[in-house]
Design a protein around this motif. Structure first.
Motif, mmCIF file in Angstrom:
data_model
loop_
_atom_site.group_PDB
_atom_site.id
_atom_site.type_symbol
_atom_site.label_atom_id
_atom_site.label_comp_id
_atom_site.label_asym_id
_atom_site.label_seq_id
_atom_site.Cartn_x
_atom_site.Cartn_y
_atom_site.Cartn_z
ATOM 1 N N ALA A 170 0.789 -1.229 0.000
ATOM 2 C CA ALA A 170 0.000 0.000 0.000
ATOM 3 C C ALA A 170 0.819 1.277 0.000
ATOM 4 O O ALA A 170 0.299 2.349 -0.310
ATOM 5 C CB ALA A 170 -0.951 -0.002 1.198
ATOM 6 N N SER A 171 2.104 1.209 0.345
ATOM 7 C CA SER A 171 2.909 2.433 0.360
ATOM 8 C C SER A 171 3.617 2.667 -0.975
ATOM 9 O O SER A 171 4.314 3.662 -1.142
ATOM 10 C CB SER A 171 3.952 2.373 1.478
ATOM 11 N N GLY A 172 3.422 1.768 -1.931
ATOM 12 C CA GLY A 172 4.073 1.897 -3.224
ATOM 13 C C GLY A 172 3.423 2.951 -4.103
ATOM 14 O O GLY A 172 2.481 3.650 -3.698
ATOM 15 N N ALA A 193 2.112 -3.252 4.428
ATOM 16 C CA ALA A 193 3.435 -2.858 3.928
ATOM 17 C C ALA A 193 4.478 -3.693 4.664
ATOM 18 O O ALA A 193 4.134 -4.513 5.515
ATOM 19 C CB ALA A 193 3.659 -1.363 4.152
ATOM 20 N N GLY A 194 5.762 -3.475 4.341
ATOM 21 C CA GLY A 194 6.799 -4.362 4.844
ATOM 22 C C GLY A 194 7.736 -3.784 5.875
ATOM 23 O O GLY A 194 8.774 -4.374 6.168
ATOM 24 N N SER A 195 7.405 -2.618 6.459
ATOM 25 C CA SER A 195 8.252 -2.046 7.510
ATOM 26 C C SER A 195 7.423 -1.119 8.383
ATOM 27 O O SER A 195 6.360 -0.631 7.966
ATOM 28 C CB SER A 195 9.422 -1.262 6.902
ATOM 29 N N ALA A 330 20.712 0.290 -9.160
ATOM 30 C CA ALA A 330 20.478 0.027 -7.739
ATOM 31 C C ALA A 330 19.050 0.404 -7.344
ATOM 32 O O ALA A 330 18.407 -0.304 -6.554
ATOM 33 C CB ALA A 330 21.480 0.798 -6.883
ATOM 34 N N ALA A 331 18.544 1.502 -7.906
ATOM 35 C CA ALA A 331 17.181 1.928 -7.591
ATOM 36 C C ALA A 331 16.158 0.912 -8.083
ATOM 37 O O ALA A 331 15.202 0.580 -7.368
ATOM 38 C CB ALA A 331 16.910 3.299 -8.214
ATOM 39 N N LEU A 332 16.363 0.391 -9.278
ATOM 40 C CA LEU A 332 15.432 -0.588 -9.839
ATOM 41 C C LEU A 332 15.445 -1.884 -9.049
ATOM 42 O O LEU A 332 14.393 -2.403 -8.652
ATOM 43 C CB LEU A 332 15.779 -0.860 -11.304
ATOM 44 N N GLY A 338 12.227 -3.916 -1.148
ATOM 45 C CA GLY A 338 11.498 -2.905 -0.394
ATOM 46 C C GLY A 338 12.333 -1.741 0.079
ATOM 47 O O GLY A 338 11.971 -1.071 1.053
ATOM 48 N N LEU A 339 13.437 -1.442 -0.609
ATOM 49 C CA LEU A 339 14.309 -0.355 -0.162
ATOM 50 C C LEU A 339 13.687 1.021 -0.377
ATOM 51 O O LEU A 339 13.983 1.970 0.350
ATOM 52 C CB LEU A 339 15.663 -0.434 -0.885
ATOM 53 N N ASN A 340 12.838 1.126 -1.379
ATOM 54 C CA ASN A 340 12.240 2.429 -1.679
ATOM 55 C C ASN A 340 11.105 2.727 -0.714
ATOM 56 O O ASN A 340 10.416 1.839 -0.229
ATOM 57 C CB ASN A 340 11.719 2.462 -3.116
#
Length: 351
Positions: A170-172, A193-195, A330-332, A338-340
């Motif tokens: 949901a935070s994407g 979400a994952g964090s 790295a961004a992709l 879930g780094l972004n």
């Protein structure tokens, strides 16, 4: 560095993110590389109906992982080994062979991961008319993710005021918008979400009613029952796998599921099965997959809805901007761990 005998023959360096070879499982940064030796003439070839553009922002999206595999479907083309990867982005027209576009126009649509791109298929390239918002928004809220959220929620789900809405991932880029659309309509909204950071964003920045970290839930069925004691009317599906299985057990009669993505499955060599599909029959659940391009014709209607909400601060949007084409790989790849936080964008150049 530039050479040539005039503006129309000007040749400039053109850094590119090149695809190495087809992958299986999770993509790695080493599956692509930055080529700094490329050059390009800043002129559309004679007789071409295309555009030569300077790329400004590039969009990182989960579906791009699928394009790194040799065969994904009959409707999508994989990346070509030895060629630049491609995706959605924002660009400025440097030269045009098409009467619909002129030099200096700002556009968004499919482009290459490179400093300059020659775009030969301009059919789905859209001119940017509203520049009183950040240009990067056309890689997100006003681009493919925004139209995806709009069409999936309003067209596929046919929402009604007061309904119970659940959104995974949901935070994407898409999920954060779906939740806000649902809140504006007067729905009860929960996201996963994952964090902890992302859960806090959902509740505090995007004003979801509730949110939870799926990684901390040993029993997803029980977690959904806790947040939806009366069941789920609408599920906006971004994850698939175990989450979809748990949702099916918690749907209300005549519920709707918009299948937007299944990021949990993209990097698996053997896809997970879904075991609770029989509950679609028991509860007469309508589940429909879609892609945003099915709804290109609604883009003006979408802008009419979302632009005033942005201007009034009723919709907020979170971006995670990586600077420089060299930061793109790295961004992709970071999307899949879930780094972004928010919509992942790569800034290639300022306008």
């Amino acid at each position: 560095m530039a050479s040539g005998g005039g503006d129309n023959e000007l040749e400039v360096s053109n850094k590119q993110v090149i695809f190495k070879n087809y992958v299986s499982g999770f993509p790695k940064e080493s599956d692509v590389y930055l080529n700094t030796n490329g050059t390009i003439k800043l002129k559309v070839p004679e007789g071409s109906n295309g555009l030569l553009v300077k790329n400004l922002y590039l969009s990182c999206d989960p579906y791009m992982c699928n394009l790194m595999k040799k065969s994904i479907s009959s409707t999508a083309s994989s990346f070509e080994p030895g060629s630049p990867i491609f995706g959605f982005g924002v660009a400025k027209v440097v030269d045009s062979g098409n009467p619909k576009f002129k030099k200096g126009d700002l556009v968004w649509g499919k482009t290459g991961w490179e400093e300059y791109s020659l775009i030969t298929d301009v059919q789905n390239l859209l001119k940017i008319e509203h520049t009183d918002v950040p240009l990067s928004y056309y890689s997100g809220i006003l681009g493919m993710p925004g139209l995806t959220a709009y069409s999936g929620f309003y067209e596929v789900c046919s929402p009604k005021k007061g309904e119970y809405v659940f959104i995974s991932a949901a935070s994407g880029a898409v999920g954060q918008l779906v939740g806000q659309f649902a809140k504006l309509l007067g729905c009860y909204v929960v996201g996963s979400a994952g964090s902890k950071e992302k859960v806090d964003l959902l509740k505090n920045k995007f004003k979801f009613d509730e949110a939870f970290n799926y990684k901390e839930e040993p029993d997803l069925v029980a977690a959904l029952k806790r947040y939806f004691p009366e069941g789920i009317d609408i599920y906006f599906e971004n994850v698939g796998g175990k989450m979809l299985d748990a949702v099916l057990l918690n749907m209300r009669t005549h519920g709707r599921i918009a299948v937007c993505g299944m990021i949990s499955q993209y990097n698996l060599e053997k896809l997970e099965g879904v075991h609770n599909l029989v509950h679609m029959i028991y509860k007469r659940v309508h589940m429909k997959a879609f892609v945003f391009s099915d709804y290109y014709h609604l883009y003006p209607k979408f802008l009419d809805l979302v632009l005033p909400h942005i201007a009034e601060g009723k919709i907020v949007y979170l971006e995670d901007i990586a600077e420089g084409l060299e930061s793109g790989p790295a961004a992709l790849v970071g999307l899949f761990s879930g780094l972004n936080v928010g919509k992942q964008v790569v800034l290639v150049a300022q306008e």
